[in-house]
Design a protein around this motif. Structure first.
Motif, PDB file in Angstrom:
ATOM      1  N   THR A  59      -3.817   1.108 -14.958  1.00 21.22           N
ATOM      2  CA  THR A  59      -5.044   1.202 -14.338  1.00 21.22           C
ATOM      3  C   THR A  59      -5.651  -0.258 -14.000  1.00 21.22           C
ATOM      4  OG1 THR A  59      -5.631   3.290 -15.520  1.00 21.22           O
ATOM      5  CG2 THR A  59      -7.334   2.227 -14.700  1.00 21.22           C
ATOM      6  N   LYS A 111       0.799  -1.256  -0.067  1.00 21.81           N
ATOM      7  CA  LYS A 111      -0.008   0.013  -0.003  1.00 21.81           C
ATOM      8  C   LYS A 111       0.848   1.265   0.087  1.00 21.81           C
ATOM      9  CE  LYS A 111      -3.653  -2.189   2.401  1.00 21.81           C
ATOM     10  NZ  LYS A 111      -4.642  -2.035   3.741  1.00 21.81           N
ATOM     11  N   TYR A 141      -5.464  -5.080  -7.930  1.00 21.72           N
ATOM     12  CA  TYR A 141      -4.750  -5.071  -6.492  1.00 21.72           C
ATOM     13  C   TYR A 141      -5.555  -4.152  -5.598  1.00 21.72           C
ATOM     14  CZ  TYR A 141      -1.299  -8.231  -8.555  1.00 21.72           C
ATOM     15  OH  TYR A 141      -0.612  -9.342  -8.867  1.00 21.72           O
ATOM     16  N   ARG A 142      -6.450  -3.552  -5.894  1.00 17.19           N
ATOM     17  CA  ARG A 142      -7.281  -2.623  -5.067  1.00 17.19           C
ATOM     18  C   ARG A 142      -6.249  -1.384  -4.570  1.00 17.19           C
ATOM     19  NH1 ARG A 142     -10.383  -7.074  -1.437  1.00 17.19           N
ATOM     20  NH2 ARG A 142     -11.395  -8.368  -3.108  1.00 17.19           N
ATOM     21  N   ARG A 143      -5.651  -0.858  -5.257  1.00 17.22           N
ATOM     22  CA  ARG A 143      -4.982   0.126  -5.036  1.00 17.22           C
ATOM     23  C   ARG A 143      -5.637   1.615  -5.474  1.00 17.22           C
ATOM     24  NH1 ARG A 143      -2.866  -3.407  -2.521  1.00 17.22           N
ATOM     25  NH2 ARG A 143      -0.741  -3.960  -2.456  1.00 17.22           N
ATOM     26  N   TYR A 144      -6.864   1.698  -4.814  1.00 14.48           N
ATOM     27  CA  TYR A 144      -7.714   2.784  -5.410  1.00 14.48           C
ATOM     28  C   TYR A 144      -7.183   4.195  -5.197  1.00 14.48           C
ATOM     29  CZ  TYR A 144     -10.928  -1.159  -5.031  1.00 14.48           C
ATOM     30  OH  TYR A 144     -11.207  -2.508  -5.372  1.00 14.48           O
ATOM     31  N   LYS A 145      -6.180   4.436  -4.080  1.00 18.68           N
ATOM     32  CA  LYS A 145      -5.576   5.724  -3.729  1.00 18.68           C
ATOM     33  C   LYS A 145      -4.608   6.048  -4.808  1.00 18.68           C
ATOM     34  CE  LYS A 145      -6.395   5.541   1.182  1.00 18.68           C
ATOM     35  NZ  LYS A 145      -5.908   5.574   2.550  1.00 18.68           N
ATOM     36  N   GLU A 156      -3.312  -7.462   3.315  1.00 22.17           N
ATOM     37  CA  GLU A 156      -3.425  -7.956   2.108  1.00 22.17           C
ATOM     38  C   GLU A 156      -2.152  -9.006   1.680  1.00 22.17           C
ATOM     39  OE1 GLU A 156      -5.441  -3.851   0.065  1.00 22.17           O
ATOM     40  OE2 GLU A 156      -3.754  -5.043  -1.070  1.00 22.17           O
ATOM     41  N   LEU A 214      -3.802  -1.606 -11.026  1.00 25.99           N
ATOM     42  CA  LEU A 214      -4.111  -0.835  -9.879  1.00 25.99           C
ATOM     43  C   LEU A 214      -5.446  -1.430  -9.278  1.00 25.99           C
ATOM     44  CD1 LEU A 214      -2.599   2.396 -10.443  1.00 25.99           C
ATOM     45  CD2 LEU A 214      -1.492   0.618  -9.136  1.00 25.99           C
ATOM     46  N   LEU A 215      -6.281  -1.492 -10.222  1.00 25.31           N
ATOM     47  CA  LEU A 215      -7.607  -1.883  -9.564  1.00 25.31           C
ATOM     48  C   LEU A 215      -7.817  -3.559  -9.233  1.00 25.31           C
ATOM     49  CD1 LEU A 215      -9.750  -0.071 -12.264  1.00 25.31           C
ATOM     50  CD2 LEU A 215      -9.637   0.515 -10.212  1.00 25.31           C
ATOM     51  N   VAL A 239      -4.882   4.908  -8.058  1.00 30.14           N
ATOM     52  CA  VAL A 239      -5.408   5.488  -9.165  1.00 30.14           C
ATOM     53  C   VAL A 239      -5.916   6.825  -9.135  1.00 30.14           C
ATOM     54  CG1 VAL A 239      -7.621   5.219 -10.606  1.00 30.14           C
ATOM     55  CG2 VAL A 239      -6.304   3.219  -9.598  1.00 30.14           C
ATOM     56  N   ILE A 240      -6.565   7.458  -7.647  1.00 31.54           N
ATOM     57  CA  ILE A 240      -6.833   8.703  -7.601  1.00 31.54           C
ATOM     58  C   ILE A 240      -5.647   9.727  -7.816  1.00 31.54           C
ATOM     59  CG2 ILE A 240      -7.784  10.335  -6.055  1.00 31.54           C
ATOM     60  CD1 ILE A 240      -9.337   8.033  -4.812  1.00 31.54           C
TER      61      ILE A 240
END
Length: 414
Positions: free
Chosen positions: A216, A178, A222-226, A413, A219-220, A228-229
């Motif tokens: 993109t 993360k 692996y749920r790295r949403y921050k 994770e 990152l999605l 992506v933002i």
């Protein structure tokens, strides 16, 4: 022994830094790293520290098969064999990637990737500085070619290819854990954003679109949403600083002169394959064969925008036209040896990212040059070698390797 081990690690990292530096800034001097490597392999075989079996694996067999097919094709078509040496040179980066994983278990992938990111960032910073300061040249070298940044690389498409691979591989630093504020993570962020900004100066459309889509998705996944933002905000910043050129408009991207020329090249490549489906017209023969085919069949062609391209701008169609179906099978076998990469999404992120990068290379090469460009193959086959060795030696447990950063427990994770 610990001191010797540390010196070995530093030596390998210095070698890779030199390798990547040469790729970006002085590719014609690639023999400075290629010759010592092959001398090392020969010496280790002579000392029986390395088995001749090291030279044989599915990818090397595919490369040798492509060499043999091209040689037969050239002989049949009366074309000199000297250009086939370029195919044999694919073995250098491939064996390099394979060797470092097999024989240097103390080297972690992220150290190699860090060397690549640093060199890509150094190349990118020069372009960004030149753009902001209005420089046309630096150290006596032009920075831009027809308004597109390339500096020391012999073509804007090749420059985009280098940076695209750097960005996809660099995503590893963001998916392995993360968001963090330690030095390594922040350095990776700086490098990635700098390289991405430079890619817009190169104006390599297919690379930009493919990189954005792949990164993109990763990152999605692996749920790295921050991340992506943050990436979206960085993209908005880049677009606010650099005006959007006309070449990025959808209609211009689909119907520009270069793309229309590709349509003609693809249609011609299919026609050339039909003429000689087994061994093709010879390596490299597309430029002259394409001109001849257009002169003889111009009225029958659906796409008539002939550009006199040296290659078909499609990996598979070019192989079909020049080396026939046998060459097509051999060349595609190189990439499809990595088909199992999706299995390692959770088991080994480093192996998964390497496989994704091979997929990126394969996809982008359906619209560009590859086989005849040593600048591209030197970097691409290093990735293939790293992947194959990670899968064969690390996953099988044949060679004991340290726990990589992507395998350490880092919260819920892991």
């Amino acid at each position: 022994m610990e001191i010797v081990g540390r010196l070995r690690v530093y030596g390998v990292q210095a070698y890779f830094f030199m390798f990547f530096f040469i790729l970006f800034f002085r590719h014609k001097n690639i023999d400075l790293v290629r010759i010592p490597f092959f001398l090392l392999i020969i010496w280790q075989m002579f000392k029986k520290k390395l088995s001749p079996k090291f030279l044989i694996d599915p990818v090397s067999v595919a490369i040798f098969s492509f060499v043999l097919t091209a040689a037969v094709s050239n002989t049949i078509n009366g074309i000199p064999l000297d250009e086939i040496v370029k195919i044999a040179n694919w073995l250098f980066p491939f064996y390099l990637g394979k060797y470092v994983i097999m024989r240097c278990p103390e080297i972690e992938l992220e150290n190699i990737l860090s060397c690549l990111l640093i060199c890509a960032t150094a190349f990118s910073v020069i372009g960004i500085a030149g753009y902001l300061m209005g420089w046309d040249t630096i150290f006596g070298r032009p920075l831009f070619d027809a308004g597109r940044y390339r500096f020391t690389i012999s073509g804007t498409n090749r420059a985009g290819f280098y940076l695209g691979i750097s960005l996809v591989l660099g995503t590893y630093f963001f998916v392995r854990r993360k968001i963090s504020f330690d030095v390594k993570y922040l350095l990776a962020v700086f490098c990635w954003m700098t390289i991405f900004a430079s890619l817009f100066l190169i104006k390599e459309r297919k690379t930009i679109l493919t990189v954005m889509a792949i990164v993109t998705i990763l990152l999605l996944v692996y749920r790295r949403y921050k991340v992506v933002i943050v990436g979206a905000l960085a993209l908005a910043l880049v677009l606010s600083v650099i005006p959007i050129p006309e070449r990025y408009h959808p209609r211009q991207m689909a119907l520009n002169v270069g793309m229309l020329g590709r349509f003609n090249a693809w249609e011609t490549a299919i026609g050339l394959f039909r003429e000689k489906p087994v061994f093709g017209h010879g390596y490299p023969s597309f430029k002259e064969a394409c001109r001849r085919y257009n002169e003889e069949n111009g009225d029958k062609l659906r796409f008539k925008k002939f550009q006199y391209y040296s290659i078909a701008h499609n990996l598979s169609l070019n192989a079909l036209a020049e080396t026939g179906f046998l060459g097509f099978l051999a060349l595609n076998a190189v990439f499809f040896n990595a088909w199992r990469f999706y299995r390692y999404r959770h088991r080994d992120k480093s192996l998964f990212i390497l496989g994704v990068t091979i997929g990126f290379i394969y996809v982008t090469m359906q619209f560009g040059n590859f086989v005849h460009s040593t600048a591209r193959t030197d970097l691409a086959f290093l990735i293939v070698g790293l992947y194959l060795s990670f899968e064969r030696y690390r996953q099988s447990g044949t060679v004991a390797r340290p726990v990589g950063a992507d395998n350490r427990k880092e919260g819920p994770e892991a």
